[in-house]
Design a protein around this motif. Structure first.
Motif, mmCIF file in Angstrom:
data_model
loop_
_atom_site.group_PDB
_atom_site.id
_atom_site.type_symbol
_atom_site.label_atom_id
_atom_site.label_comp_id
_atom_site.label_asym_id
_atom_site.label_seq_id
_atom_site.Cartn_x
_atom_site.Cartn_y
_atom_site.Cartn_z
ATOM 1 N N ARG A 1 0.914 -1.329 0.250
ATOM 2 C CA ARG A 1 0.057 0.015 0.163
ATOM 3 C C ARG A 1 0.846 1.171 0.105
ATOM 4 O O ARG A 1 1.625 1.466 0.647
ATOM 5 N N LEU B 1 -10.572 -1.594 -2.249
ATOM 6 C CA LEU B 1 -10.675 -0.260 -2.518
ATOM 7 C C LEU B 1 -12.106 0.365 -2.533
ATOM 8 O O LEU B 1 -13.030 -0.750 -2.593
ATOM 9 N N ASP C 1 -4.217 8.735 -8.034
ATOM 10 C CA ASP C 1 -5.419 7.856 -7.519
ATOM 11 C C ASP C 1 -5.931 8.396 -6.153
ATOM 12 O O ASP C 1 -5.489 8.571 -4.992
ATOM 13 N N TRP D 1 -8.758 3.709 0.164
ATOM 14 C CA TRP D 1 -8.749 2.209 0.291
ATOM 15 C C TRP D 1 -8.712 1.969 1.803
ATOM 16 O O TRP D 1 -8.550 2.510 2.652
ATOM 17 N N GLY E 1 -5.430 6.701 -2.128
ATOM 18 C CA GLY E 1 -4.332 6.387 -2.831
ATOM 19 C C GLY E 1 -3.145 7.245 -3.190
ATOM 20 O O GLY E 1 -3.205 8.356 -2.570
ATOM 21 N N SER F 1 0.479 5.843 -0.559
ATOM 22 C CA SER F 1 -0.485 6.821 -0.306
ATOM 23 C C SER F 1 0.376 8.219 -0.521
ATOM 24 O O SER F 1 1.388 8.384 -0.052
#
Length: 314
Positions: free
Chosen positions: A211, A254, A236, A240, A232, A213
């Motif tokens: 993951r 998601l 994005d 999440w 995201g 961010s």
């Protein structure tokens, strides 16, 4: 179709979905000793408005927003412990000290400055073994994470975690008797990192390689399950999420119906886990949703409140 039209239609659809009350708390949502009787939200105003506002849930609806006698450059954080809701925030303008206050069910105490600690970003609040824990990133150029505990009367001296650095604010969350910290890496590292607290010291840091961010993560609990949510990376702007069972993290999931320009917040109250976030693009309204242990409810918009940052929840 233009961005403004999309936002308008999204607001209208969510407003219709918000009309009904939430109903009873979901089955299986066991109330921990630190869980408040209701959800609380606090946020900074939008644009040039640095004031803090707050609200709580009554009978399944958020009350009207109310002013709080303080200003902040960032986003306040909230936590509930022993019948009190605590709020912490960074000062405004040249004031990069951390401030705090607590709510006894009817009023907030006068804001107090913690003169020994400063942060470029917002502090995080959590609970471990009946004690309040605060964590924060230092003030630029110091990107280490610092922490302290509160015994009900006073805060301990600040301590640095010199093995970890964060680009923004860390997150704290407790579930199943374990306090977890999560944060966004520094430099080109946009992974999420995490660690656990045993009441005295922090475990070594670990990376969640699946993951990434652009913002920073948030943590909240549903019963004995810890939930992480984050925006995201790069373009994005979806939200999440993932869960932690006390040993390992689930795969990331998601939420393709919701987007944010910043990062979401998580908080629990009355047996529920709430998520709240700012919209994306020109939409600076606050949106929210609840978790039933396996899935998220439809998103709802709060048309009376706007923020340039992200809300805080307890």
């Amino acid at each position: 179709m233009g961005t403004g039209t999309n936002v308008t239609r999204r607001l209208a659809a969510a407003l219709l979905a918000s009309v009904a009350l939430l109903g009873p708390a979901p089955a299986g949502a066991t109330a921990a000793s630190t869980a408040p009787d209701t959800g609380y939200m606090a946020w900074r105003g939008t644009g040039s408005d640095p004031n803090i506002y707050w609200s709580k849930v009554v009978n399944g609806r958020w009350t009207d927003q109310r002013g709080f006698p303080a200003t902040t450059a960032r986003d306040p954080d909230l936590i509930h412990l022993n019948g009190r809701t605590y709020m912490a925030w960074r000062g405004y303008g040249a004031d990069d000290h951390i401030w705090w206050s607590r709510y006894n069910g009817s009023s907030w105490t006068t804001p107090k400055q913690l003169a020994d600690r400063r942060s470029t970003y917002a502090p995080a609040l959590g609970v471990s073994n009946g004690k309040l824990v605060m964590a924060w990133r230092g003030t630029t150029p110091d990107n280490h994470i610092w922490w302290s505990t509160f015994n009900g009367t006073s805060w301990s001296g600040q301590r640095v975690l010199d093995d970890r650095r964060a680009v923004g604010a860390p997150a704290l969350g407790s579930a199943g008797g374990k306090l977890v910290m999560a944060w966004h890496g520094v430099g080109t590292d946009d992974h999420i990192w995490w660690s656990t607290f045993n009441g005295t010291s922090w475990s070594g840091q670990r990376v969640l390689a699946d993951r990434r961010s652009t913002g920073w993560p948030t943590l909240g609990a549903y019963g004995r399950t810890l939930v992480m949510a984050w925006r995201g990376t790069g373009p994005d702007d979806h939200i999440w999420w993932s869960t932690y069972n006390g040993t390992s993290w689930s795969a990331q999931h998601l939420l393709d119906d919701r987007r944010t320009g910043n990062y979401p917040a998580l908080g629990r109250g009355a047996g529920r886990l709430y998520m709240a976030w700012r919209g994306t693009g020109p939409d600076d309204h606050i949106w929210w949703s609840t978790f039933n242990g396996s899935s998220w409810s439809s998103q709802h918009v709060l048309l009376d409140r706007r923020t340039s940052g992200s809300p805080g929840l307890s």
